[in-house]
Design an enzyme around this catalytic site. Structure first.
Site, PDB file in Angstrom:
ATOM      1  N   LYS A 182       0.903  -0.744  -0.166  1.00 44.80           N
ATOM      2  CA  LYS A 182       0.108   0.167  -0.217  1.00 44.80           C
ATOM      3  C   LYS A 182       0.785   1.192  -0.275  1.00 44.80           C
ATOM      4  O   LYS A 182       0.482   2.453  -0.586  1.00 44.80           O
ATOM      5  CB  LYS A 182      -0.925  -0.396   0.925  1.00 44.80           C
ATOM      6  CG  LYS A 182      -1.748  -1.296   1.373  1.00 44.80           C
ATOM      7  CD  LYS A 182      -2.882  -0.560   1.912  1.00 44.80           C
ATOM      8  CE  LYS A 182      -4.309  -2.249   2.356  1.00 44.80           C
ATOM      9  NZ  LYS A 182      -4.873  -1.609   3.276  1.00 44.80           N
ATOM     10  N   ASP A 234     -10.309   2.489   2.655  1.00 47.02           N
ATOM     11  CA  ASP A 234     -10.361   1.544   4.545  1.00 47.02           C
ATOM     12  C   ASP A 234     -11.004   2.484   5.066  1.00 47.02           C
ATOM     13  O   ASP A 234     -11.714   1.564   5.744  1.00 47.02           O
ATOM     14  CB  ASP A 234      -9.328   1.455   4.634  1.00 47.02           C
ATOM     15  CG  ASP A 234      -8.218   0.324   3.859  1.00 47.02           C
ATOM     16  OD1 ASP A 234      -9.172  -0.707   3.518  1.00 47.02           O
ATOM     17  OD2 ASP A 234      -6.991   0.172   3.498  1.00 47.02           O
ATOM     18  N   ALA A 282      -1.687   2.371  16.295  1.00 47.04           N
ATOM     19  CA  ALA A 282      -0.644   4.066  15.329  1.00 47.04           C
ATOM     20  C   ALA A 282      -0.339   3.693  13.900  1.00 47.04           C
ATOM     21  O   ALA A 282       0.379   3.916  13.632  1.00 47.04           O
ATOM     22  CB  ALA A 282      -0.349   4.330  16.086  1.00 47.04           C
ATOM     23  N   ARG A 303       1.428   1.306  21.807  1.00 43.09           N
ATOM     24  CA  ARG A 303       2.255   0.494  23.024  1.00 43.09           C
ATOM     25  C   ARG A 303       3.122   1.513  23.135  1.00 43.09           C
ATOM     26  O   ARG A 303       3.722   2.471  23.619  1.00 43.09           O
ATOM     27  CB  ARG A 303       2.606  -0.499  22.788  1.00 43.09           C
ATOM     28  CG  ARG A 303       1.890  -1.386  22.569  1.00 43.09           C
ATOM     29  CD  ARG A 303       2.201  -2.907  22.519  1.00 43.09           C
ATOM     30  NE  ARG A 303       0.867  -4.129  22.079  1.00 43.09           N
ATOM     31  CZ  ARG A 303       0.778  -5.163  23.124  1.00 43.09           C
ATOM     32  NH1 ARG A 303       1.679  -4.641  24.419  1.00 43.09           N
ATOM     33  NH2 ARG A 303       0.941  -5.693  22.592  1.00 43.09           N
ATOM     34  N   SER A 360       4.596   7.586  21.411  1.00 45.31           N
ATOM     35  CA  SER A 360       5.262   8.997  20.515  1.00 45.31           C
ATOM     36  C   SER A 360       4.631   8.699  19.533  1.00 45.31           C
ATOM     37  O   SER A 360       4.616   9.857  18.006  1.00 45.31           O
ATOM     38  CB  SER A 360       6.659   8.807  20.424  1.00 45.31           C
ATOM     39  OG  SER A 360       7.468   7.665  19.932  1.00 45.31           O
ATOM     40  N   MET A 418     -11.217  -4.650  13.443  1.00 52.39           N
ATOM     41  CA  MET A 418     -10.510  -4.801  12.010  1.00 52.39           C
ATOM     42  C   MET A 418     -10.678  -6.458  11.424  1.00 52.39           C
ATOM     43  O   MET A 418     -11.014  -6.341   9.940  1.00 52.39           O
ATOM     44  CB  MET A 418      -9.330  -3.352  11.494  1.00 52.39           C
ATOM     45  CG  MET A 418      -9.973  -2.386  11.663  1.00 52.39           C
ATOM     46  SD  MET A 418      -9.069  -1.004  10.929  1.00 52.39           S
ATOM     47  CE  MET A 418      -9.462   0.069  11.146  1.00 52.39           C
TER      48      MET A 418
END
Length: 270
Positions: free
Chosen positions: A65, A101, A126, A150, A153, A212
């Site tokens: 992708k 998506d 993320a 997890r 940042s 998902m």
């Protein structure tokens, strides 16, 4: 007859040909849709060959992708924000990129009467899967979109990038102190039958939980959510069908009815 493919590695498990062929029959569209296993270093070459042979467009699945994004001459706003492309259209020698998506996820939730406007939503993860759905979720005007990861940042970087006042990042440990209307699992934990490190305190009898991932049996995450008393538990099969419908509309300019195809896929899983 117009031809389309889904490209990936692996690809054997893909349900996209089944979905698009049913969409085509339903809407009287003359097209063929197949799947193609692409070598990890052969994506660019494969796209060139498909364009030269007259293929009209392709869907792109893992792990291509981001590579697909770099090949595009033009990107939709959704693809730019997602940082990845899963729908390519070949028009007049140019490659146009889009990402279906996020719209697919949102449409599946709305189809199942899950309210998103003015609701508090927790998005877990993320990575690429999470990134691709942030903008469509923000478009629904939730009261707050909270992203937990997890590595905090990484989540904080996404918040800075999207720069929305009602979008914030937290560590998983903070899920112990707040409740959510909708919780979306965009981590890869369900692929290995693990649980994200989320507190059961954030699930109430009014919480809708969404994974998902889909499988024959309920995912471990959704089973756990049910044990916590969640109001509704939904897997990602509807997202798969609805994102395919968005791609189909991009190519054919018609909207297929997703429910009959979803019912058939659900029956096959059982």
């Amino acid at each position: 007859m117009d031809r389309y493919f889904v490209l990936g590695n692996p690809i054997e498990q893909s349900r996209s040909p089944f979905i698009h062929q049913h969409f085509a029959m339903q809407t009287n569209q003359a097209l063929e849709y197949g799947k193609l296993l692409v070598g990890l270093d052969e994506f660019n070459h494969t796209i060139t060959q498909l364009m030269q042979s007259g293929v009209k467009g392709v869907n792109v699945t893992m792990p291509f992708k981001e590579e697909a994004l770099r090949l595009c001459d033009e990107l939709s706003p959704a693809a730019k924000l997602a940082g990845a492309v899963n729908t390519l259209s070949f028009i007049d020698g140019k490659i146009l990129g889009d990402n279906s998506d996020g719209p697919g996820l949102v449409q599946d939730l709305l189809n199942q009467n899950v309210a998103l406007k003015n609701k508090k939503i927790l998005l877990m993860g993320a990575g690429g899967a999470a990134r691709g759905v942030i903008f469509p979720l923000l478009e629904q005007k939730p009261e707050q979109l909270v992203i937990a990861n997890r590595t905090l940042s990484k989540a904080e970087n996404l918040v800075k990038e999207f720069n929305a006042s009602h979008f914030c990042a937290i560590p998983f440990s903070e899920t112990e102190n707040q409740a959510f209307d909708v919780i979306i699992n965009a981590t890869s934990t369900s692929l290995s039958a693990e649980l994200p490190p989320i507190s059961g305190n954030c699930i109430t009898q009014n919480t809708v939980c969404y994974d998902m991932v889909y499988s024959k049996q309920q995912t471990r995450f959704l089973a756990w959510c049910q044990e916590q008393g969640a109001k509704q538990c939904i897997d990602g099969l509807g997202m798969l069908v609805n994102q395919a419908a968005v791609s189909f509309h991009i190519w054919r300019k018609v909207n297929p009815d997703t429910q009959p195809v979803l019912n058939k896929l659900r029956a096959q899983l059982k």
